[in-house]
Scaffold this active site. Sequence first.
Site, PDB file in Angstrom:
ATOM      1  CD1 TRP A 149      -6.010 -43.040  75.557  1.00 29.49           C
ATOM      2  CD2 TRP A 149      -6.284 -43.117  77.785  1.00 29.49           C
ATOM      3  NE1 TRP A 149      -5.252 -44.083  76.039  1.00 29.49           N
ATOM      4  CE2 TRP A 149      -5.397 -44.148  77.404  1.00 29.49           C
ATOM      5  CE3 TRP A 149      -6.594 -42.962  79.135  1.00 29.49           C
ATOM      6  CZ2 TRP A 149      -4.823 -45.032  78.330  1.00 29.49           C
ATOM      7  CZ3 TRP A 149      -6.032 -43.831  80.058  1.00 29.49           C
ATOM      8  CH2 TRP A 149      -5.158 -44.869  79.657  1.00 29.49           C
ATOM      9  CE  LYS A 150     -11.086 -37.946  70.310  1.00 28.03           C
ATOM     10  NZ  LYS A 150     -11.946 -37.496  69.237  1.00 28.03           N
TER      11      LYS A 150
ATOM     12  CD  GLU B 153      -6.459 -36.267  64.497  1.00 30.34           C
ATOM     13  OE1 GLU B 153      -6.512 -37.451  64.816  1.00 30.34           O
ATOM     14  OE2 GLU B 153      -6.799 -35.341  65.248  1.00 30.34           O
TER      15      GLU B 153
ATOM     16  CB  SER C  17     -13.198 -43.015  61.728  1.00 29.04           C
ATOM     17  OG  SER C  17     -14.096 -42.069  62.266  1.00 29.04           O
TER      18      SER C  17
ATOM     19  N   GLY D 230      -8.561 -42.094  68.119  1.00 25.95           N
ATOM     20  CA  GLY D 230      -9.446 -41.660  69.197  1.00 25.95           C
ATOM     21  C   GLY D 230     -10.247 -42.847  69.716  1.00 25.95           C
ATOM     22  N   GLY D 231     -11.475 -42.979  69.213  1.00 22.63           N
ATOM     23  CA  GLY D 231     -12.406 -44.004  69.709  1.00 22.63           C
ATOM     24  C   GLY D 231     -11.801 -45.396  69.860  1.00 22.63           C
TER      25      GLY D 231
HETATM   26  C1  PEP Z   1      -8.909 -37.987  67.295  1.00 26.10           C
HETATM   27  O1  PEP Z   1      -9.632 -37.510  68.144  1.00 26.10           O
HETATM   28  O2  PEP Z   1      -7.745 -37.574  67.190  1.00 26.10           O
HETATM   29  C2  PEP Z   1      -9.454 -39.039  66.442  1.00 26.10           C
HETATM   30  C3  PEP Z   1      -8.814 -39.340  65.351  1.00 26.10           C
HETATM   31  O3  PEP Z   1     -10.629 -39.615  66.853  1.00 26.10           O
HETATM   32  P1  PEP Z   1     -11.365 -40.889  66.159  1.00 26.10           P
HETATM   33  O4  PEP Z   1     -10.314 -41.938  65.939  1.00 26.10           O
HETATM   34  O5  PEP Z   1     -12.396 -41.315  67.168  1.00 26.10           O
HETATM   35  O6  PEP Z   1     -11.941 -40.400  64.895  1.00 26.10           O
END
Ligand code: PEP
Length: 250
Positions: A10-11, A167, A213, A234-235
């Site tokens: 969730w950050k 990542e 993403s 993440g998002g």
């Molecule tokens: C993350 O922060 O671990 C991530 C993968 O973010 P996003 O999915 O938004 O790229």
Amino acid sequence: MRNKVIAGNWKMNNDLNGTVNLISELKKGVNDQTKATVIVCPPFTSLETAQTLLKDSLIKFGAQNMYFEESGAFTGEISPSMLKSVGCEYVILGHSERRTIFGETDQIINKKIKTAIKHNLKPIFCIGETLEEREKGITFEVCERQVRFGLEGLTEAELSTMIIAYEPVWAIGTGKTATNEQAQEVHAFIRKLVAKLLSENFAQNLVIQYGGSVKPENAKELLAQPDIDGALVGGACLKADSFLKIIDAA
Ligand code: PEP
């Protein structure tokens, strides 16, 4: 057979209200028909609420970071036993935002992994190259360094609960996803490296998530790659609808 693991990072999003809303929605979509293991990682201030809300749920939860000391004069930090006291099962360590914004080194991350394991927290250990490193052609070198340092001094038995999340930094929060081939290639490399560092058996059982993403539109194909065992999202984990679609894809 490795089970798919879908985790939501969730950050720095969601206050208590947002936490109650998002977890309530997720609970409606995760049940005994759900094949993947589902983990949410809310901010520290929401962990106790998550514990209460998830008491009778299949959804597991963890934190996004922790410090490697037990207690003391470390203003602003959170210890592993504090996380255990609110029921955390997992902890994300080495996220690229921790590495780049907060200056965490491979050595610090190694200490955190060791401390997490000592306290029975399952690490979700993040690695990945920057765009500059990919363009220089040193992706494998960077990932190898991060894995070697991260796991240094730890045995197979100690690492048995660890998840690795690959990542690529250039794909995090940018909308740019690694292609299925790019992701699979690095996942296979990580698995081979871990087999060399520990054992083939350990490597075959290791869950390696992809992150960067991931969204409902690309999840299915990424998750169909032979060495991609889940996603760190993440998002797209901030909306129940899109996170549940990714869980369904798994
Ligand atoms: C993350 O922060 O671990 C991530 C993968 O973010 P996003 O999915 O938004 O790229």
